[in-house]
Design a protein around this motif. Sequence first.
Motif, short mmCIF file in Angstrom:
data_model
loop_
_atom_site.label_atom_id
_atom_site.label_comp_id
_atom_site.label_asym_id
_atom_site.label_seq_id
_atom_site.Cartn_x
_atom_site.Cartn_y
_atom_site.Cartn_z
N LEU A 99 7.76 7.90 -17.10
CA LEU A 99 7.05 6.62 -17.22
C LEU A 99 5.60 6.77 -16.74
N GLY A 100 5.43 7.43 -15.60
CA GLY A 100 4.09 7.61 -15.06
C GLY A 100 3.20 8.46 -15.94
N VAL A 101 3.76 9.55 -16.47
CA VAL A 101 2.99 10.46 -17.32
C VAL A 101 2.55 9.77 -18.61
N VAL A 102 3.47 9.08 -19.26
CA VAL A 102 3.20 8.53 -20.59
C VAL A 102 2.34 7.28 -20.54
N THR A 103 2.66 6.34 -19.67
CA THR A 103 1.96 5.06 -19.66
C THR A 103 0.74 5.05 -18.75
N GLY A 104 0.67 6.00 -17.81
CA GLY A 104 -0.41 5.95 -16.83
C GLY A 104 -0.20 4.86 -15.80
N LYS A 105 0.99 4.28 -15.76
CA LYS A 105 1.31 3.23 -14.81
C LYS A 105 2.52 3.67 -13.97
N ASP A 106 2.52 3.31 -12.70
CA ASP A 106 3.71 3.50 -11.89
C ASP A 106 4.70 2.38 -12.19
N LEU A 107 5.92 2.50 -11.69
CA LEU A 107 6.96 1.52 -11.99
C LEU A 107 6.60 0.13 -11.50
N ALA A 108 5.95 0.04 -10.34
CA ALA A 108 5.57 -1.28 -9.82
C ALA A 108 4.52 -1.94 -10.72
N ARG A 109 3.51 -1.18 -11.13
CA ARG A 109 2.49 -1.74 -12.01
C ARG A 109 3.07 -2.09 -13.37
N ALA A 110 3.96 -1.25 -13.89
CA ALA A 110 4.60 -1.55 -15.18
C ALA A 110 5.42 -2.83 -15.07
N GLY A 360 0.82 -1.99 -6.76
CA GLY A 360 1.34 -2.16 -8.10
C GLY A 360 1.77 -3.59 -8.40
N PHE A 361 2.59 -4.16 -7.55
CA PHE A 361 3.10 -5.51 -7.78
C PHE A 361 2.05 -6.59 -7.51
N MET A 362 1.29 -6.42 -6.42
CA MET A 362 0.45 -7.52 -5.96
C MET A 362 -1.05 -7.25 -6.07
N SER A 363 -1.44 -6.02 -6.40
CA SER A 363 -2.86 -5.63 -6.44
C SER A 363 -3.54 -5.88 -5.09
N TRP A 364 -2.77 -5.72 -4.02
CA TRP A 364 -3.32 -5.85 -2.67
C TRP A 364 -3.65 -4.47 -2.14
N LYS A 365 -4.75 -4.37 -1.42
CA LYS A 365 -5.15 -3.12 -0.80
C LYS A 365 -5.02 -3.25 0.72
N MET A 366 -4.51 -2.22 1.36
CA MET A 366 -4.41 -2.19 2.81
C MET A 366 -4.60 -0.75 3.26
N ARG A 367 -5.32 -0.55 4.32
CA ARG A 367 -5.52 0.81 4.82
C ARG A 367 -4.16 1.44 5.16
N PRO A 368 -3.93 2.70 4.76
CA PRO A 368 -2.62 3.34 4.98
C PRO A 368 -2.15 3.29 6.43
N TRP A 369 -3.06 3.52 7.40
CA TRP A 369 -2.63 3.53 8.79
C TRP A 369 -2.20 2.14 9.24
N LEU A 370 -2.87 1.09 8.71
CA LEU A 370 -2.50 -0.27 9.08
C LEU A 370 -1.16 -0.64 8.47
N ARG A 371 -0.95 -0.25 7.21
CA ARG A 371 0.34 -0.51 6.57
C ARG A 371 1.46 0.21 7.31
N ARG A 372 1.19 1.45 7.69
CA ARG A 372 2.20 2.23 8.42
C ARG A 372 2.57 1.54 9.73
N LEU A 373 1.55 1.03 10.42
CA LEU A 373 1.78 0.37 11.71
C LEU A 373 2.59 -0.91 11.52
#
Length: 463
Positions: A99-110, A360-373
Amino acid sequence: MKPQPSKTPANMAEREGLSEHGESLPEVRGTIAVPEHGGFWRNWRAFTGPALLVSVGYMDPGNWSTSLTAGAEFRYLLLWVVALSSGMAIILQICAAKLGVVTGKDLARASRDFTPRWTRWPNWLGAELAIGACDLAEVLGSAVAIHLLFPKVSILLGVLITAFDVMLLMGLQQLGFRKIESFIMILVATIAGCYFWELFVIGSAYHEFPAMGAALVRPSFGGSSRALFIAIGIIGATVMPHNLYLHSAIVQTRKYQRDESSIRRAIRFNAIDSVVALSLAFLVNASILVLAATTFYGKENLTLPNGHPIGDDWIQGAYHTLTPLLGLAAASILFAIALLASGQSSTVTGTLAGQVVMEGFMSWKMRPWLRRLVTRLLAIVPAVIVIGVYGDDKVTDLLNVSQVILGIQLPFAMIPLMYFTSRNKYMGRYVNKWFLQMTGWACVIVITALDLYLLGRTMFGME
Protein backbone atom coordinates in the motif's frame (compact mmCIF):
# COMPACT_ATOMS: atom_id res chain seq x y z
CA MET A 1 13.76 5.65 -25.19
CA LYS A 2 13.09 6.80 -21.66
CA PRO A 3 10.23 4.79 -20.10
CA GLN A 4 7.05 6.75 -19.52
CA PRO A 5 5.43 6.69 -16.08
CA SER A 6 2.54 4.28 -15.86
CA LYS A 7 -0.90 5.63 -15.07
CA THR A 8 -1.34 4.16 -11.63
CA PRO A 9 -2.53 5.53 -8.30
CA ALA A 10 1.14 5.88 -7.30
CA ASN A 11 1.85 8.23 -10.18
CA MET A 12 -1.40 10.08 -9.62
CA ALA A 13 -0.27 10.72 -6.06
CA GLU A 14 3.07 11.97 -7.33
CA ARG A 15 1.49 14.27 -9.90
CA GLU A 16 -0.91 15.64 -7.31
CA GLY A 17 2.10 16.32 -5.15
CA LEU A 18 1.67 14.61 -1.75
CA SER A 19 1.93 17.86 0.12
CA GLU A 20 3.07 18.29 3.67
CA HIS A 21 -0.48 17.44 4.69
CA GLY A 22 -0.27 14.15 2.75
CA GLU A 23 2.97 12.81 4.23
CA SER A 24 3.77 11.05 7.46
CA LEU A 25 7.35 11.13 8.78
CA PRO A 26 8.31 13.67 6.08
CA GLU A 27 11.73 14.14 7.70
CA VAL A 28 12.82 10.63 6.63
CA ARG A 29 10.79 10.20 3.44
CA GLY A 30 12.98 9.26 0.47
CA THR A 31 16.23 9.61 2.45
CA ILE A 32 17.69 6.18 1.62
CA ALA A 33 18.83 5.68 -1.97
CA VAL A 34 18.27 2.41 -3.81
CA PRO A 35 20.03 1.33 -7.02
CA GLU A 36 18.17 1.78 -10.27
CA HIS A 37 19.70 -1.46 -11.49
CA GLY A 38 22.03 -4.11 -10.06
CA GLY A 39 21.82 -7.68 -8.90
CA PHE A 40 19.66 -9.34 -6.27
CA TRP A 41 21.97 -8.84 -3.29
CA ARG A 42 22.62 -5.19 -4.03
CA ASN A 43 18.91 -4.49 -4.20
CA TRP A 44 18.16 -6.62 -1.16
CA ARG A 45 20.68 -4.71 0.96
CA ALA A 46 19.12 -1.42 -0.11
CA PHE A 47 15.52 -2.41 0.59
CA THR A 48 16.04 -4.50 3.71
CA GLY A 49 15.33 -2.74 6.98
CA PRO A 50 11.69 -1.62 7.27
CA ALA A 51 10.36 -5.11 7.99
CA LEU A 52 13.19 -5.73 10.45
CA LEU A 53 12.26 -2.53 12.25
CA VAL A 54 8.63 -3.66 12.32
CA SER A 55 9.66 -7.14 13.52
CA VAL A 56 10.90 -5.60 16.77
CA GLY A 57 7.24 -5.26 17.71
CA TYR A 58 6.93 -9.02 17.28
CA MET A 59 9.65 -9.62 19.86
CA ASP A 60 8.74 -7.01 22.46
CA PRO A 61 8.03 -7.71 26.16
CA GLY A 62 4.37 -8.40 25.33
CA ASN A 63 5.37 -11.22 22.99
CA TRP A 64 7.74 -12.60 25.59
CA SER A 65 5.00 -12.55 28.20
CA THR A 66 2.35 -14.31 26.09
CA SER A 67 4.80 -16.92 24.76
CA LEU A 68 6.17 -17.59 28.24
CA THR A 69 2.68 -17.93 29.67
CA ALA A 70 1.56 -20.23 26.84
CA GLY A 71 4.53 -22.56 27.27
CA ALA A 72 4.52 -22.54 31.06
CA GLU A 73 0.78 -23.19 31.46
CA PHE A 74 -0.13 -25.20 28.37
CA ARG A 75 3.18 -26.71 27.19
CA TYR A 76 3.02 -26.90 23.37
CA LEU A 77 -0.77 -26.60 23.07
CA LEU A 78 -0.65 -23.05 21.65
CA LEU A 79 2.44 -23.44 19.47
CA TRP A 80 0.12 -23.55 16.45
CA VAL A 81 -1.20 -20.11 17.41
CA VAL A 82 2.35 -18.69 17.29
CA ALA A 83 2.82 -20.23 13.82
CA LEU A 84 -0.58 -19.09 12.54
CA SER A 85 -0.24 -15.55 13.86
CA SER A 86 3.24 -15.26 12.34
CA GLY A 87 1.89 -16.38 8.97
CA MET A 88 -0.90 -13.82 9.27
CA ALA A 89 1.62 -11.14 10.15
CA ILE A 90 3.67 -11.86 7.04
CA ILE A 91 0.62 -11.62 4.76
CA LEU A 92 -0.66 -8.40 6.33
CA GLN A 93 2.74 -6.70 6.46
CA ILE A 94 3.32 -7.49 2.80
CA CYS A 95 -0.02 -5.79 2.05
CA ALA A 96 0.89 -2.81 4.26
CA ALA A 97 4.24 -2.34 2.51
CA LYS A 98 2.55 -2.69 -0.87
CA LEU A 99 0.00 0.00 0.00
CA GLY A 100 2.77 2.42 0.93
CA VAL A 101 4.86 1.71 -2.17
CA VAL A 102 2.02 1.96 -4.68
CA THR A 103 -0.11 4.82 -3.33
CA GLY A 104 2.57 6.86 -1.59
CA LYS A 105 0.27 6.93 1.43
CA ASP A 106 0.53 5.13 4.75
CA LEU A 107 -2.50 3.22 6.05
CA ALA A 108 -3.57 6.06 8.35
CA ARG A 109 -3.47 8.64 5.56
CA ALA A 110 -5.24 6.27 3.17
CA SER A 111 -7.95 5.69 5.78
CA ARG A 112 -8.37 9.44 6.18
CA ASP A 113 -8.54 10.08 2.43
CA PHE A 114 -10.50 7.03 1.25
CA THR A 115 -13.13 6.52 3.97
CA PRO A 116 -16.01 8.69 5.26
CA ARG A 117 -15.01 11.68 7.36
CA TRP A 118 -16.85 10.44 10.47
CA THR A 119 -14.51 7.44 10.75
CA ARG A 120 -11.45 9.62 11.33
CA TRP A 121 -11.76 10.16 15.07
CA PRO A 122 -12.74 6.60 16.13
CA ASN A 123 -10.03 5.12 13.90
CA TRP A 124 -7.41 7.43 15.32
CA LEU A 125 -8.48 6.84 18.92
CA GLY A 126 -8.47 3.06 18.35
CA ALA A 127 -4.98 3.20 16.89
CA GLU A 128 -3.79 5.30 19.82
CA LEU A 129 -5.32 2.78 22.24
CA ALA A 130 -3.31 0.02 20.56
CA ILE A 131 -0.11 2.06 20.77
CA GLY A 132 -0.82 2.81 24.42
CA ALA A 133 -1.33 -0.90 25.17
CA CYS A 134 1.95 -1.70 23.45
CA ASP A 135 3.71 1.05 25.37
CA LEU A 136 2.33 -0.40 28.60
CA ALA A 137 4.09 -3.68 27.73
CA GLU A 138 7.32 -1.81 27.05
CA VAL A 139 7.06 -0.01 30.39
CA LEU A 140 6.52 -3.23 32.33
CA GLY A 141 9.19 -5.17 30.42
CA SER A 142 11.77 -2.43 30.93
CA ALA A 143 10.84 -2.14 34.62
CA VAL A 144 11.30 -5.89 35.13
CA ALA A 145 14.66 -5.69 33.35
CA ILE A 146 15.82 -2.82 35.57
CA HIS A 147 14.72 -4.78 38.65
CA LEU A 148 16.68 -7.86 37.54
CA LEU A 149 19.80 -5.79 36.89
CA PHE A 150 19.45 -3.81 40.10
CA PRO A 151 17.46 -5.89 42.64
CA LYS A 152 17.20 -2.99 45.09
CA VAL A 153 15.19 -1.04 42.52
CA SER A 154 11.58 -2.12 42.84
CA ILE A 155 9.48 -2.76 39.76
CA LEU A 156 7.30 0.21 40.73
CA LEU A 157 10.35 2.48 40.77
CA GLY A 158 11.52 0.88 37.53
CA VAL A 159 8.23 1.87 35.93
CA LEU A 160 8.82 5.49 36.91
CA ILE A 161 12.40 5.38 35.60
CA THR A 162 11.16 4.37 32.15
CA ALA A 163 9.69 7.86 31.75
CA PHE A 164 13.21 9.05 30.96
CA ASP A 165 13.78 6.77 27.97
CA VAL A 166 12.71 9.71 25.84
CA MET A 167 16.41 10.67 25.93
CA LEU A 168 17.28 7.43 24.12
CA LEU A 169 14.81 8.25 21.37
CA MET A 170 16.20 11.75 20.91
CA GLY A 171 19.73 10.37 20.64
CA LEU A 172 18.81 7.71 18.10
CA GLN A 173 16.89 10.09 15.87
CA GLN A 174 20.02 12.22 15.50
CA LEU A 175 21.85 9.29 13.90
CA GLY A 176 19.55 8.88 10.89
CA PHE A 177 17.08 6.20 9.92
CA ARG A 178 19.62 3.70 8.57
CA LYS A 179 21.53 3.81 11.87
CA ILE A 180 18.32 3.10 13.77
CA GLU A 181 17.71 0.05 11.56
CA SER A 182 21.27 -1.18 12.22
CA PHE A 183 20.89 -0.69 15.97
CA ILE A 184 17.68 -2.72 15.94
CA MET A 185 19.34 -5.44 13.85
CA ILE A 186 22.07 -5.92 16.47
CA LEU A 187 19.53 -6.23 19.29
CA VAL A 188 17.39 -8.71 17.37
CA ALA A 189 20.42 -10.83 16.47
CA THR A 190 21.53 -10.93 20.11
CA ILE A 191 18.14 -12.07 21.36
CA ALA A 192 17.77 -14.67 18.62
CA GLY A 193 21.30 -16.01 19.05
CA CYS A 194 20.88 -16.72 22.76
CA TYR A 195 17.66 -18.66 22.35
CA PHE A 196 18.68 -20.58 19.24
CA TRP A 197 21.96 -21.64 20.84
CA GLU A 198 20.27 -23.00 23.93
CA LEU A 199 17.41 -24.60 22.05
CA PHE A 200 19.33 -26.38 19.32
CA VAL A 201 22.95 -26.63 20.49
CA ILE A 202 22.84 -27.45 24.18
CA GLY A 203 19.13 -28.05 24.69
CA SER A 204 16.97 -31.13 24.30
CA ALA A 205 14.60 -29.68 21.70
CA TYR A 206 15.22 -32.56 19.30
CA HIS A 207 13.53 -34.99 21.69
CA GLU A 208 10.47 -32.72 21.79
CA PHE A 209 9.95 -32.44 18.03
CA PRO A 210 7.18 -35.09 17.89
CA ALA A 211 5.17 -33.29 20.59
CA MET A 212 5.72 -29.92 18.89
CA GLY A 213 4.69 -31.33 15.53
CA ALA A 214 1.51 -32.77 17.01
CA ALA A 215 0.64 -29.37 18.51
CA LEU A 216 1.20 -27.65 15.17
CA VAL A 217 -1.03 -29.97 13.11
CA ARG A 218 -3.84 -30.38 15.66
CA PRO A 219 -5.08 -26.88 16.53
CA SER A 220 -6.90 -26.80 19.86
CA PHE A 221 -7.55 -24.62 22.89
CA GLY A 222 -8.01 -27.67 25.09
CA GLY A 223 -11.51 -26.46 26.01
CA SER A 224 -9.98 -23.72 28.16
CA SER A 225 -11.10 -20.08 28.22
CA ARG A 226 -7.70 -19.23 29.66
CA ALA A 227 -5.98 -20.78 26.64
CA LEU A 228 -8.26 -18.80 24.30
CA PHE A 229 -7.46 -15.61 26.20
CA ILE A 230 -3.71 -16.24 25.86
CA ALA A 231 -4.18 -17.15 22.18
CA ILE A 232 -5.80 -13.77 21.49
CA GLY A 233 -2.90 -12.18 23.35
CA ILE A 234 -0.39 -14.04 21.15
CA ILE A 235 -2.19 -12.87 18.01
CA GLY A 236 -2.36 -9.28 19.25
CA ALA A 237 1.31 -9.37 20.24
CA THR A 238 2.30 -10.73 16.84
CA VAL A 239 -0.03 -9.07 14.32
CA MET A 240 0.21 -5.69 16.02
CA PRO A 241 -2.23 -3.14 14.54
CA HIS A 242 0.06 -0.13 14.79
CA ASN A 243 2.78 -2.01 12.91
CA LEU A 244 0.51 -2.06 9.86
CA TYR A 245 0.39 1.74 9.96
CA LEU A 246 4.14 1.97 10.59
CA HIS A 247 5.24 -0.42 7.84
CA SER A 248 3.17 1.34 5.19
CA ALA A 249 4.97 4.58 6.11
CA ILE A 250 8.60 3.54 6.55
CA VAL A 251 8.82 1.72 3.21
CA GLN A 252 8.69 5.25 1.83
CA THR A 253 12.11 6.00 3.36
CA ARG A 254 13.52 4.38 0.19
CA LYS A 255 14.04 6.70 -2.74
CA TYR A 256 13.05 4.69 -5.81
CA GLN A 257 11.80 5.75 -9.22
CA ARG A 258 8.07 5.85 -9.98
CA ASP A 259 8.14 3.88 -13.24
CA GLU A 260 6.46 0.47 -13.37
CA SER A 261 9.60 -1.66 -13.13
CA SER A 262 10.87 0.29 -10.09
CA ILE A 263 7.54 -0.01 -8.30
CA ARG A 264 7.39 -3.75 -8.96
CA ARG A 265 10.98 -4.10 -7.73
CA ALA A 266 10.12 -2.20 -4.54
CA ILE A 267 7.07 -4.41 -3.95
CA ARG A 268 9.11 -7.56 -4.52
CA PHE A 269 12.02 -6.69 -2.22
CA ASN A 270 9.77 -5.35 0.53
CA ALA A 271 7.89 -8.67 0.38
CA ILE A 272 11.19 -10.58 0.71
CA ASP A 273 12.18 -8.29 3.59
CA SER A 274 8.88 -9.05 5.34
CA VAL A 275 9.16 -12.82 4.92
CA VAL A 276 12.75 -12.97 6.21
CA ALA A 277 12.33 -10.60 9.17
CA LEU A 278 9.01 -12.00 10.38
CA SER A 279 10.15 -15.61 9.96
CA LEU A 280 13.01 -14.75 12.30
CA ALA A 281 10.50 -13.23 14.73
CA PHE A 282 8.45 -16.44 14.58
CA LEU A 283 11.50 -18.56 15.41
CA VAL A 284 12.32 -16.34 18.39
CA ASN A 285 8.75 -16.48 19.77
CA ALA A 286 8.49 -20.22 19.16
CA SER A 287 11.83 -20.70 20.93
CA ILE A 288 10.61 -18.74 23.94
CA LEU A 289 7.44 -20.82 24.13
CA VAL A 290 9.34 -24.11 23.80
CA LEU A 291 11.94 -23.13 26.41
CA ALA A 292 9.17 -21.97 28.76
CA ALA A 293 7.45 -25.33 28.30
CA THR A 294 10.64 -27.31 29.05
CA THR A 295 11.65 -25.01 31.93
CA PHE A 296 8.38 -24.26 33.72
CA TYR A 297 5.63 -26.70 32.69
CA GLY A 298 4.78 -29.03 35.57
CA LYS A 299 7.52 -27.64 37.84
CA GLU A 300 6.85 -25.90 41.11
CA ASN A 301 10.26 -25.43 42.71
CA LEU A 302 11.58 -22.48 40.69
CA THR A 303 12.04 -19.08 42.30
CA LEU A 304 12.45 -15.42 41.45
CA PRO A 305 15.81 -13.69 42.06
CA ASN A 306 14.58 -12.64 45.54
CA GLY A 307 13.97 -16.29 46.46
CA HIS A 308 10.16 -16.12 46.27
CA PRO A 309 8.28 -18.78 44.26
CA ILE A 310 7.55 -17.80 40.65
CA GLY A 311 3.86 -18.64 40.89
CA ASP A 312 2.51 -17.46 37.54
CA ASP A 313 4.81 -14.44 37.20
CA TRP A 314 6.64 -15.94 34.25
CA ILE A 315 8.21 -12.75 32.93
CA GLN A 316 10.21 -12.13 36.12
CA GLY A 317 11.35 -15.74 36.28
CA ALA A 318 12.04 -16.14 32.57
CA TYR A 319 15.81 -15.90 33.06
CA HIS A 320 15.60 -19.55 34.13
CA THR A 321 15.18 -20.41 30.44
CA LEU A 322 18.79 -19.28 29.84
CA THR A 323 20.27 -20.87 32.98
CA PRO A 324 21.46 -24.08 31.24
CA LEU A 325 23.44 -21.96 28.79
CA LEU A 326 24.94 -19.34 31.11
CA GLY A 327 24.44 -20.31 34.72
CA LEU A 328 22.00 -18.66 37.09
CA ALA A 329 23.74 -15.33 37.70
CA ALA A 330 24.80 -14.67 34.11
CA ALA A 331 21.39 -15.81 32.80
CA SER A 332 19.62 -13.28 35.00
CA ILE A 333 21.87 -10.46 33.76
CA LEU A 334 21.71 -11.39 30.06
CA PHE A 335 17.96 -11.92 30.11
CA ALA A 336 17.52 -8.53 31.77
CA ILE A 337 19.70 -6.86 29.14
CA ALA A 338 17.82 -8.59 26.31
CA LEU A 339 14.45 -7.66 27.84
CA LEU A 340 15.57 -4.06 28.32
CA ALA A 341 16.84 -3.95 24.73
CA SER A 342 13.52 -5.37 23.56
CA GLY A 343 11.54 -2.75 25.44
CA GLN A 344 13.73 0.14 24.32
CA SER A 345 13.82 -0.88 20.67
CA SER A 346 10.04 -1.21 20.75
CA THR A 347 9.93 2.29 22.19
CA VAL A 348 11.51 3.59 18.99
CA THR A 349 9.03 1.82 16.71
CA GLY A 350 6.09 2.71 18.96
CA THR A 351 6.96 6.40 18.79
CA LEU A 352 7.31 6.28 15.01
CA ALA A 353 3.95 4.49 14.75
CA GLY A 354 2.40 7.15 16.96
CA GLN A 355 3.67 9.87 14.67
CA VAL A 356 2.28 8.05 11.64
CA VAL A 357 -1.25 7.66 13.01
CA MET A 358 -1.40 11.19 14.39
CA GLU A 359 -0.09 12.80 11.21
CA GLY A 360 -2.03 10.40 8.96
CA PHE A 361 -5.47 10.49 10.57
CA MET A 362 -5.48 14.00 12.00
CA SER A 363 -2.71 15.93 10.16
CA TRP A 364 -1.41 16.97 13.58
CA LYS A 365 2.28 17.54 14.14
CA MET A 366 4.01 16.98 17.48
CA ARG A 367 7.69 16.82 18.31
CA PRO A 368 8.72 13.13 18.67
CA TRP A 369 10.20 13.58 22.16
CA LEU A 370 7.02 15.30 23.38
CA ARG A 371 4.81 12.59 21.91
CA ARG A 372 7.02 9.94 23.49
CA LEU A 373 6.73 11.65 26.87
CA VAL A 374 2.92 11.96 26.66
CA THR A 375 2.31 8.34 25.62
CA ARG A 376 4.83 7.07 28.14
CA LEU A 377 3.14 8.94 30.98
CA LEU A 378 -0.25 7.58 29.87
CA ALA A 379 1.19 4.04 29.97
CA ILE A 380 2.82 4.57 33.35
CA VAL A 381 -0.44 5.50 35.11
CA PRO A 382 -2.20 2.08 34.84
CA ALA A 383 1.09 0.29 35.53
CA VAL A 384 1.60 2.25 38.75
CA ILE A 385 -2.01 1.68 39.84
CA VAL A 386 -2.00 -2.08 39.24
CA ILE A 387 1.44 -2.68 40.76
CA GLY A 388 0.68 -0.36 43.67
CA VAL A 389 -2.58 -2.19 44.46
CA TYR A 390 -1.74 -5.79 43.62
CA GLY A 391 2.05 -5.90 43.91
CA ASP A 392 4.81 -7.06 41.59
CA ASP A 393 3.33 -10.51 40.99
CA LYS A 394 0.66 -9.12 38.62
CA VAL A 395 3.14 -7.90 36.01
CA THR A 396 2.64 -10.89 33.69
CA ASP A 397 -1.15 -10.62 33.92
CA LEU A 398 -1.05 -6.93 33.04
CA LEU A 399 1.28 -7.64 30.12
CA ASN A 400 -1.08 -10.30 28.79
CA VAL A 401 -4.12 -8.01 29.09
CA SER A 402 -2.30 -5.33 27.09
CA GLN A 403 -1.71 -7.81 24.27
CA VAL A 404 -5.36 -8.92 24.25
CA ILE A 405 -6.31 -5.26 23.76
CA LEU A 406 -4.08 -5.26 20.68
CA GLY A 407 -5.82 -8.39 19.39
CA ILE A 408 -9.26 -6.84 19.78
CA GLN A 409 -8.13 -3.65 18.02
CA LEU A 410 -6.66 -5.57 15.06
CA PRO A 411 -9.76 -5.80 12.81
CA PHE A 412 -10.03 -2.00 12.74
CA ALA A 413 -6.65 -1.84 11.00
CA MET A 414 -6.86 -5.07 8.97
CA ILE A 415 -10.21 -4.44 7.29
CA PRO A 416 -9.32 -1.07 5.70
CA LEU A 417 -5.88 -2.42 4.73
CA MET A 418 -7.34 -5.37 2.86
CA TYR A 419 -10.09 -3.22 1.36
CA PHE A 420 -7.66 -0.67 -0.06
CA THR A 421 -5.17 -3.21 -1.42
CA SER A 422 -7.95 -5.30 -2.98
CA ARG A 423 -9.49 -2.45 -5.00
CA ASN A 424 -8.33 -1.36 -8.46
CA LYS A 425 -9.54 2.12 -7.58
CA TYR A 426 -6.65 2.57 -5.16
CA MET A 427 -3.99 0.12 -6.39
CA GLY A 428 -4.47 0.09 -10.16
CA ARG A 429 -2.55 -2.73 -11.82
CA TYR A 430 -0.85 -3.55 -8.50
CA VAL A 431 -4.05 -4.71 -6.83
CA ASN A 432 -3.69 -7.86 -4.71
CA LYS A 433 -3.74 -11.06 -6.71
CA TRP A 434 -5.89 -14.02 -5.70
CA PHE A 435 -3.45 -15.47 -3.13
CA LEU A 436 -3.07 -12.26 -1.11
CA GLN A 437 -6.80 -11.60 -1.48
CA MET A 438 -7.74 -15.02 -0.16
CA THR A 439 -5.20 -15.30 2.66
CA GLY A 440 -5.54 -11.66 3.72
CA TRP A 441 -9.31 -11.77 4.07
CA ALA A 442 -9.01 -15.17 5.79
CA CYS A 443 -6.80 -13.48 8.39
CA VAL A 444 -9.46 -10.82 8.92
CA ILE A 445 -12.21 -13.41 9.35
CA VAL A 446 -10.25 -15.67 11.71
CA ILE A 447 -9.02 -12.90 14.00
CA THR A 448 -12.38 -11.13 14.10
CA ALA A 449 -14.17 -14.40 14.86
CA LEU A 450 -11.76 -15.20 17.71
CA ASP A 451 -12.22 -11.70 19.14
CA LEU A 452 -15.99 -12.01 19.05
CA TYR A 453 -15.85 -15.50 20.53
CA LEU A 454 -13.63 -14.33 23.39
CA LEU A 455 -15.84 -11.32 24.06
CA GLY A 456 -18.93 -13.55 24.03
CA ARG A 457 -17.45 -16.00 26.50
CA THR A 458 -16.33 -13.15 28.72
CA MET A 459 -19.71 -11.36 28.67
CA PHE A 460 -21.68 -14.52 29.43
CA GLY A 461 -19.22 -15.90 31.95
CA MET A 462 -18.51 -19.09 29.98
CA GLU A 463 -15.60 -21.25 31.09
